[in-house]
Each structure stands twice: as C-alpha cells, then as structure tokens.
Design an enzyme around this catalytic site. Structure first.
Site, PDB file in Angstrom:
ATOM      1  CG  HIS A 126      -5.231  -4.548  32.303  1.00 17.04           C
ATOM      2  ND1 HIS A 126      -6.144  -5.321  31.478  1.00 17.04           N
ATOM      3  CD2 HIS A 126      -4.747  -4.910  33.599  1.00 17.04           C
ATOM      4  CE1 HIS A 126      -7.341  -5.457  32.897  1.00 17.04           C
ATOM      5  NE2 HIS A 126      -6.014  -5.672  33.724  1.00 17.04           N
ATOM      6  CD  GLU A 172      -4.271  -7.969  32.856  1.00 14.24           C
ATOM      7  OE1 GLU A 172      -3.723  -8.639  34.124  1.00 14.24           O
ATOM      8  OE2 GLU A 172      -4.092  -8.651  32.761  1.00 14.24           O
ATOM      9  CD  GLU A 173      -8.550  -9.431  32.307  1.00 10.95           C
ATOM     10  OE1 GLU A 173      -7.581 -10.531  33.195  1.00 10.95           O
ATOM     11  OE2 GLU A 173      -8.667  -8.728  33.056  1.00 10.95           O
TER      12      GLU A 173
END
Length: 480
Positions: A126, A172-173
């Site tokens: 990511h 992604e986070e």
C-alpha cells in the site's frame, strides 16, 4: 498497515484454523518451485537505492501537509513518482480509480513484459499513509522495496517463466479498500491466473523482526528459504494477519504470503536474543505517527526484505519453467447432487431447506428442486453444506445461482445475510441489498484449496422483522 480492529467476525471451519490470529491459505495451493538455482541467480538489491526512494516519498509528504494519505495531493504525487520510474524502465503501467474508496484515489498496476499471461506472480504494497504523518515505514518501506525490485528486474531483463505484476494500493489505511476493489473485480479466470500474491507492509521497522505471512505455505517457501539462508529464524506474522492487503486476495481464493517487520506489538526477549534490538519495546514506536520519517527505518531489516523479494521473484518467475499442472485436471463436477434434484442427498444442514417451492412463489432455476434459506420475517439461522476434495495442482471454481427475495425496503442496511464460506475463507456475503427479480450466477475461485478437502457452506441469518429469502440452485465445483 491497517489499525487492529476491535473485532473481526469470521465463519471458521475447524479443519482449516491457522496458528495465531489470521487466516491460513492451504499450503498446497501454490505450484512447487525449485529454489536452489534461483537463490544463486537473484541479484542483490542496493538498500541505498531503496532509501533514496524513501527520501523522495518523505519529501513529497513534507511538500503536501506532512502526509500521503489516500486522496490527498501527497498520495497523488507518490503515485506519479513511482509511475514515472516504472514507465521509464519499460513497464506497462495503469492507474485504476478506486471508486468505492473512502477517499477516491488510484491504484497503480505495473506489468513487466514476458512470461505466460496465465501464470502470474503478483507483488503489492500500500502506498498511502495515515493523515498523521508521512508513512515512511508504514508503508513507504514496502512501496520503495517493490519499486527498486521492479527497476532491477527491468535492468536484468531475464527470461521469464511467469509473468510478473507489481501493484501499489490506495485506501489501505481506511480498510484495505484499494486492494479489495482490485481483487473483487477480477473474474474467476483472472483469479486463477494469479498463482501467488506477495504483500509487503512495514518492512523496515526500527526495532524490527522477521515475519512471514503464512510461513508454512507453499507460496511462502521461497521467502522463507532466503531468510533461512541468512539464519534469521523467521516467525509467522500473527500481528498483521487480516490487517493488510494480502487479506483482499485471500478472500477471493488466491494464495498469499509476504514479509513484515512488525508494527505496534512489542518484541519479546526471545526475539531480541535472536534478532537483536530492544525487548519489550514496539517494533515501530512511531507507528501511525508524525515521527514515521526516514529516520524511522532500520536499514539492515529493510535490506534483507528487499533481497528476499528479489530472491522470491527469481525463484518463482525467472528462468526455466515452473512445474505445470498435473494431468487429470479435468472439467469434472465435484459436488454431489449440485442441482438438488435428489433432495438433500450429499448435503447436510437445516432440515427441510431443500425441496420444491414453485407453489410457494419460489421457482427453481433449473429442474424443480432448490435450496431455500430463511424467508420467515423473524430471527432465524439456516445453512446447508457439502465437503469436496480439490485435486492437487488443479484450478477449481465454485459457481451457483441465487435469487434474493426481500421485503426489506432499505437501500443502505444489510439486515439479513447469506455468507458463503470455503473452510475458514469467506467467499462472499450477500444480503437483502442484493434482492432482484430473478436468479443471478455467482462464481468464486477455490484454487487455493488444491490438494485438500474443504467444506463449502451457505449460512443465512435473518433478523426479527421483514423476510429475506435466499434461494440457491444449480451449484457446481469444476476443476481445470
């Protein structure tokens, strides 16, 4: 890496539980590879070059409010930096807009020419950070490691036995959003072409350890072989299980592995004894903070990860040929009574779920029998299941037809659900939001279970009001 969730709900088959907190992809899923020649042939990756990329990512963040969060100018500039390097090296590069991401942003996908298009090794990381900081370990380290490996592969330009694809993920986070968007959009054929997906998230932690996802799996074998050759005694990545982009690929049946050096968990005394570093301190004390800068990197840990990536690429995808699938992978139907025309034969689960329902307004898709789960308008749970054995080395696909009929009127809330699982892997979750006037065919890869027996299960749960019916018919598990 995604923050640790407060709770993670999974339908798990006891026969496929893994050690620790994550999911295990069956070890037989990836084709075997010959490791020794590839280990000798893999090039050294200069850690100074990886660090130079990290410096660029840190500068990008500093010029854009101190962050590279998905959807920000810092993230967009990060994509542009990596894309420019790859295009100059001869990659076919594409940006995929993640329209379902919380912060709309692009995944970056790069293919190196050569190798059979139906035999793909895929490696991803990511590219986004959290809003609080520049994200140089999390996850500039994985992103820069893959970028330098991609550039070295282009420089070496070896004969390819597999096609190699690199990816850098958005969102992604916020919940593995970019990788899930990509993986969920793959067709059954495309999923079967990806023989293994390797993920790299936080591979330069300052107090780092040496962790491998699904360390005993066939996909992990080349990664473990390299670190074993250094005497590192790597361990299973339990802290990161289900928390990074490999999980998006696991959910669609693709074998996965990857390296990690640890996040907020603390290094044990035993780990400090064999790896060095400080016991009882976090692997990365700047995890998700503004101090995650270029000063937050252990160059030795980073170097060993970067060289291990090269070793894995050469072991799986460079020179010679990979082991072909064995003979005997035919188009046979593996399910017993797949269309339910013999009643409950071959199936276990809720009594009375399989029958003839046309007189009650639920016609079969084919023939006269089908499986009808729920439809009560009150709290219920029903299921049907069947175990199948996937021949070793074969690709396998589950297909079925489903009609979702619901009295629910909401367009936003899933009150009633049908979960489809293969062992411990959730293949799909349907709900009242999927209601339609007729049947829809669904298709999911089971190739990750090659060489194993796996229980396929359809589980319906209904809340206390307003019915939802899930009618299943004409299922199939075919191999090729």
């Amino acid at each position: 890496m995604l923050p640790r969730p407060a709770a993670l709900t999974l339908i798990v088959s006891a026969s496929l539980l893994l050690a620790g907190a994550g999911l295990a992809i069956p070890a037989a899923a990836a084709p075997p590879v010959t490791l020794t020649p590839a280990l000798a042939a893999a090039p050294d990756i200069a850690v100074a070059n990886v660090q130079a990329h990290l410096t660029q990512l840190n500068t990008i963040a500093s010029s854009n409010g101190g962050t590279r969060r998905s959807g920000t100018a810092g993230y967009t500039a990060s994509v542009a930096y990596i894309k420019g390097k790859l295009q100059a090296a001869g990659y076919t590069v594409a940006e995929q807009t993640c329209t379902s991401c919380t912060y709309r942003a692009n995944n970056l996908i790069a293919d190196w020419p050569g190798g059979p298009s139906d035999q793909i090794t895929m490696l991803g990381a990511h590219l986004d950070s959290v809003a609080a900081g520049p994200g140089i370990n999390d996850n500039g380290s994985g992103s820069a490691t893959l970028l330098e490996n991609a550039l070295v592969l282009a420089q070496q330009n070896p004969t390819m036995s597999r096609h190699v694809r690199f990816a850098w993920w958005a969102g992604e986070e916020q919940g593995l959003q970019g990788s899930a968007f990509y993986a969920n959009a793959l067709s059954t054929t495309q999923r079967g072409q990806i023989k293994a997906y390797y993920n790299f998230d936080m591979v330069g932690s300052p107090n780092g350890g040496y962790f491998i996802n699904h360390i005993t799996s066939a996909a992990a074998a080349p990664m473990k072989a390299y670190w074993d050759s250094l005497g590192l005694q790597p361990e299973e990545n339990t802290e990161g299980a289900g928390r990074s982009d490999d999980y998006s690929f696991e959910r669609v049946g693709i074998p996965t592995s990857g390296y990690a050096a640890g996040a907020s968990a603390k290094k044990t005394s035993a780990q400090a004894s064999k790896w060095g570093g400080t016991a009882n301190s976090a692997y990365d004390s700047c995890y998700h903070q503004a101090c995650d800068t270029t000063a937050n990197i252990n160059a030795t840990v980073l170097n060993r990860a970067a060289d291990g990536v090269a070793s894995t690429i050469w072991a799986t995808s460079v020179g010679g040929t990979t082991t072909p699938p064995p003979t005997g992978c035919t188009g046979a139907q593996l399910l017993t009574n797949p269309g339910f025309e013999s009643g409950a034969t071959g199936w276990t689960g809720t009594t009375g779920a399989i029958g003839q329902w046309s007189s009650q307004g639920q016609a079969a898709h084919g023939g006269t029998y089908s499986a009808w789960l729920l439809g009560y308008g009150s709290t219920h749970t029903e299921s049907i299941s069947q175990s199948v054995t996937i021949p070793a080395g074969c690709s396998a696909t589950l297909t079925f037809w489903v009609h979702v009929d619901s009295a629910e009127t909401t367009t936003t809330t899933a009150y009633d659900k049908l979960t489809v699982t293969a062992g411990s892997i959730t293949l799909a979750t349907l709900s009242n939001l999927n209601k339609a006037t007729g049947y829809t065919q669904k298709s999911y890869s089971l190739s990750a279970f090659a060489g194993q027996s796996v229980t396929l299960k359809f589980t319906g749960t209904e809340d206390s009001s307003l019915q939802t019916s899930f009618v299943l018919d004409d299922a199939a598990v075919t191999v090729s």
